[in-house]
Write an enzyme that holds these catalytic residues in place. Structure first.
Site, short mmCIF file in Angstrom:
data_model
loop_
_atom_site.label_atom_id
_atom_site.label_comp_id
_atom_site.label_asym_id
_atom_site.label_seq_id
_atom_site.Cartn_x
_atom_site.Cartn_y
_atom_site.Cartn_z
N ASP A 50 0.85 -1.18 0.00
CA ASP A 50 0.00 0.00 0.00
C ASP A 50 0.89 1.24 0.00
O ASP A 50 2.09 1.14 0.25
CB ASP A 50 -0.93 0.01 1.21
CG ASP A 50 -0.23 -0.46 2.47
OD1 ASP A 50 0.95 -0.08 2.66
OD2 ASP A 50 -0.84 -1.20 3.25
N ASP A 52 1.53 5.10 1.39
CA ASP A 52 1.20 6.12 2.38
C ASP A 52 1.84 7.44 1.97
O ASP A 52 2.95 7.47 1.44
CB ASP A 52 1.72 5.72 3.76
CG ASP A 52 1.07 4.46 4.27
OD1 ASP A 52 -0.11 4.23 3.93
OD2 ASP A 52 1.72 3.70 5.01
N ASP A 133 9.67 3.58 13.24
CA ASP A 133 10.34 2.50 13.97
C ASP A 133 11.78 2.27 13.51
O ASP A 133 12.72 2.38 14.29
CB ASP A 133 9.51 1.20 13.94
CG ASP A 133 8.92 0.85 12.58
OD1 ASP A 133 9.28 1.53 11.59
OD2 ASP A 133 8.13 -0.10 12.50
P1 ATP Z 1 4.21 -3.48 5.27
O1 ATP Z 1 4.93 -3.92 4.06
O2 ATP Z 1 3.99 -4.57 6.23
O3 ATP Z 1 2.99 -2.65 5.02
P2 ATP Z 1 5.18 -1.01 6.36
O4 ATP Z 1 6.55 -0.53 6.70
O5 ATP Z 1 4.42 -0.25 5.34
O6 ATP Z 1 5.28 -2.54 6.00
P3 ATP Z 1 3.01 -0.40 8.10
O7 ATP Z 1 2.54 -1.14 9.30
O8 ATP Z 1 2.14 -0.31 6.92
O9 ATP Z 1 4.39 -1.04 7.72
O10 ATP Z 1 3.40 1.06 8.61
C1 ATP Z 1 3.73 2.12 7.73
C2 ATP Z 1 4.86 2.96 8.31
O11 ATP Z 1 4.44 3.51 9.57
C3 ATP Z 1 6.12 2.18 8.63
O12 ATP Z 1 6.95 2.07 7.51
C4 ATP Z 1 6.74 3.02 9.73
O13 ATP Z 1 7.41 4.14 9.21
C5 ATP Z 1 5.53 3.52 10.49
N1 ATP Z 1 5.15 2.65 11.63
C6 ATP Z 1 4.24 1.65 11.61
N2 ATP Z 1 4.12 1.08 12.82
C7 ATP Z 1 4.97 1.72 13.64
C8 ATP Z 1 5.31 1.58 15.02
N3 ATP Z 1 4.75 0.66 15.80
N4 ATP Z 1 6.23 2.45 15.54
C9 ATP Z 1 6.81 3.39 14.75
N5 ATP Z 1 6.53 3.55 13.46
C10 ATP Z 1 5.63 2.74 12.88
MG MG Z 2 2.40 -0.53 4.72
#
Ligand code: ATP
Ligand code: MG
Length: 433
Positions: A50, A52, A133
């Protein structure tokens, strides 16, 4: 600090809708970037799940720019911009907030990405980056001038293929213990290493996962085990000793080789099915994860509490599920089918007459049959029961025709289009694992 890296991403990798959102924000005089996992995945040549967007426009301003949008969240608002079935999530840059920790968690503070949002203070993109994170998740991409902003050296860590927490591990894990599971998940997903301090702190602070609401842990377990890399994720949880905080009863039985093997086979088959675009259900995975505890509790009830064999299944299932719910929730829509899979294991030794027909006609027969095959494959001696039910389906295709519970969606479609007669002649699915 100069943190702009010029990187050209292939235009076709970039989501058109996310681009549109960034462009519109720019035209209105705002800063806006693609951010987080999507930038990480694009740089790794992986297709992001997705997209963001992060911006200095406030939520109301974002909403007013897009007709197809709505604000979500209570205390901290983000905006969902909808394009047909797809949603681009737009969040305003957030500043760090010292009081922010996981105890403020409730679902209204969690964006779709699962971030904790306990306050309404906006910041700059640099501040926003510090709240994320891992360094590899703190990259900001501007598709208009094809520049990656990298305030925390995430690109360097991407090149080193390592997952490194931003800031001091203890602080960041105390703030939100779920980050430990995320580190393990990204290692499994990306095949990276976890940087040493980030990794060793998981063993030390894993106990903090006990404070996380079961509903959130359930969501994390689904991400760990239903994204196509479950086997790696499971191995990672065991290695960092984090599995015990999710499935304590299962952890205690892992020493028995049959149990661990069954879980691994179930996860492996889940990964294979996802790789082949076949449907998977958490019910099957949870059935495997909790099969050991279920059997043990069942035996205890019979041996120590004088419960009859007939009542023991139900009672053991109730007890095991109730206990597990203290750690990860299991919504009813999954615990129901999970019980069916378990209970059918005890009915499948009925090989003849009406009882066999009833088993074969059960709506969960397919899943239970798959489960039976995994038990055998894990090393349980069942006197050829799996082979019996394989042959049974060949001999009695009518009995099992309605059991399309876990078959691929495309196969189900062609069933609907094809004639009943043809479908009945279809041979049973042969064991896939
Ligand atoms: P995925 O491929 O699983 O979607 P993602 O990195 O996009 O991986 P998401 O859970 O969609 O993970 O979160 C989007 C962004 O939000 C992350 O890349 C990170 O920058 C931030 N984020 C998400 N969860 C946390 C957390 N618990 N603490 C700090 N930052 C977070
Ligand atoms: Mg994501």
């Amino acid at each position: 600090m100069s943190d702009a890296v010029s990187i050209t991403l292939k235009a076709d990798q970039l989501n058109l809708n996310a681009r549109k959102v960034v462009k519109r924000l720019h035209e209105s005089g705002f800063e806006a970037y693609l951010v987080g996992g999507c930038v990480r995945d694009l740089l790794l040549d992986k297709q992001p799940k997705d997209f963001d967007v992060s911006t200095n426009a406030h939520p109301e301003e974002v909403r007013d720019l897009f007709r197809n949008s709505r604000m979500v969240g209570r205390r901290f608002k983000i905006v969902h911009v909808r394009f047909g079935r797809e949603i681009v999530e737009v969040a305003t840059f957030r500043a760090e907030h010292p009081e922010e920790d996981h105890e403020t968690y409730d679902s209204s503070h969690i964006s779709e990405g699962g971030m904790i949002l306990s306050d309404n203070r906006y910041g700059t993109f640099r501040e926003d980056a510090r709240r994320r994170d891992f360094t590899i998740n703190a990259l900001y991409y501007d598709p208009e001038n094809e520049e990656v902003l990298d305030p925390l050296d995430g690109v360097k860590d991407l090149e080193k293929r390592q997952i490194r927490l931003i800031g001091i591990p203890e602080d960041r894990y105390r703030e939100d213990p779920v980050r430990m599971l995320r580190a393990i998940r990204f290692r499994a997903k990306l095949g990276f290493d976890i940087e040493d301090e980030t990794r060793t702190a998981i063993k030390e602070y894993g106990f903090l996962l006990q404070d996380i609401p079961p509903a959130r842990l359930f969501e994390e377990v689904l991400k760990l085990f239903m994204s196509g890399y479950a086997l790696q994720a499971f191995a990672g949880l065991i290695n960092e000793d984090a599995f015990r905080w999710l499935f304590p009863d299962t952890q205690n039985l892992l020493a028995e080789p049959l149990n661990q093997k069954l879980i691994e086979l179930a996860l492996e088959s889940t990964d294979t099915r996802i790789g082949n675009d076949m449907p998977v259900t958490p019910a099957f995975i949870f059935a495997a994860l909790l099969w050991g505890p279920f059997l043990e509790e069942r035996q205890r009830l019979i041996d120590e509490e004088g419960v009859t064999i007939y009542a023991a299944n139900m009672e053991a299932a109730n007890n095991v599920i109730a206990k597990q719910q203290l750690f990860t929730s299991i919504p009813k829509r999954f615990s129901g089918p999970m019980r069916d899979i378990w209970f059918l294991q005890f009915r499948m030794p009925n090989k003849t007459g009406k009882k066999a027909v009833a088993v074969a006609n059960h709506k969960r027969f397919r899943a239970a049959y798959d489960f039976l095959l995994l038990r055998e494959k894990a090393g349980e001696a069942l006197n050829g029961l799996g082979a019996f039910w394989t042959q049974y389906q060949i001999d009695n295709p009518l009995d099992t025709q309605s059991s399309n519970h876990r078959r691929p969606a495309d196969q189900q479609n062609s069933d609907r289009q094809g004639s009943r007669r043809r479908r009945r002649k279809r041979p049973p699915r042969t064991p896939s694992t």
